[in-house]
Design a protein around this motif. Sequence first.
Motif: not given
Length: 470
Positions: A194-199, A201-208, A222-230
């Motif tokens: 669930a957090y991976g899908v959120l990551q 779609l949203v790219a939370p600030e701490w992940d960016r 570091p932007e929504p729809l741009g990350m490979r999910v981790f």
Amino acid sequence: MQTNVSTPNHRRQFGLQPTLAWTAMLGLVCFSLLCILAGAGGLLRLAYPAIALLVGLFLFKRYPVLYLGFTWWIAFLTPFVRRLIDFQSGWVDPSPVLLAPFLVMMLTGLTFVQYLPRYLRQDGLPFILSAAGVFYGLLVGLIKYPPTAVVVPLLNWLAPILFGFHLFVHWRHYPAYRQNVERVFLWGVLVMGAYGVLQYLVAPEWDRFWLISSKAIAFGTPEPLGMRVFSTLNSPGPFATVMMAGLLLLFNNQGTLRFAAGGVGYLSFLLSLVRASWLGWAVGVVAFVPSLKPRLQMRLIVTILVMAVCVVPLVNTQPFSGAIAARLQTFSNTQDDVSYNQRLEGYGQIMGEALAEIPGNGLGFVLTNDSLGSNDSGILTLLFNLGWFGTLPYLGGTVLLFFSLFRGKEGQTDPFVSAARAISLGVFAQIGLGSSMLALSGVVMWSFAGMALAAQRFYRYQHLLQPGDE
């Protein structure tokens, strides 16, 4: 015959009992939350691994089943805690926070020392041989590099073997361990998926912030729809390996929660874009299905079809389909696959040098190559770090491990055993594409192998007690 053995003590450990153990674990959670909310990330950076080790030691001595679950959750969530701390208190690399799961796992070194003489000539030989290869690399590394350069590599190499050995030698706890692992990975797939899908779609600030600070350009933008999910882990590779294991275990689960976990789990697994783990999952399924009895095979096939009905519509919906489809196309169009061609070029440049490594460079050696890093191939990692002197016992132990895993028939009646074998094989199958035997990926491989070997001894003992039972 499948035997379910569970003592009252084991049953109590799956709720919020015993109170003292849960107080210790929840105390770590509450302390971490308070430090983050109070802006005391600098304090938590040092306190978190220390408290985790103390809690782990307490559970290791008093509550072995809860120790197992605690260790997995510490491994799942620690990188996420590190990102929150760095986002609040500044980027620090290497971060002492990341030591927490491996310090907790290294407590099983006490088990290794205690049981080593007894299992030297028994089924524990695969673990002992591979550990011997690692200790050889440690000795070479201590000769060539400062001790501080060897500490983290030692944890990455040795902790998986020790943790798997610990699970194996405590085979009498197998039913309770099995139930604990199934529950941990069910919730782990749900939470991390669930957090991976959120990551994505949203790219939370701490992940960016982490992506920018670590300069991990291979993990996307570091932007929504741009990350490979981790997700809550440190990079897409270990995340995909953990999800691969959890998704294979879901085939055994009969609860309705497995469909929600499978939906977000498969979607985030695909959004990690880790082709090695996709192939590992396929290897795992191929190894899983034939080992079951026909009745269990039919149940598994039905589960796969239901999962497909849940997942396929999501995968084919924007904004998910674009990234996944592009990655899938690289399997058939390797000419335009930059990373694949770079890997081939790197192999061509340094494979001859790797094969010539007789003594090896020891733990702590870091390969620098413009086209290929040592982490892109477990084979190169073995040869450059351990040399042939260390690689032969390490691989010898691994081959003996898989030979031991697949010689029993317990998987026909206990689907968890089949799943554990399939997971270990699926992780090992990635060795040519990454260092799958190290760090968290290695923990997955060795721990599930240890569980499968524990099951063999457990059922063998049950048959001795009930010789007339078929």
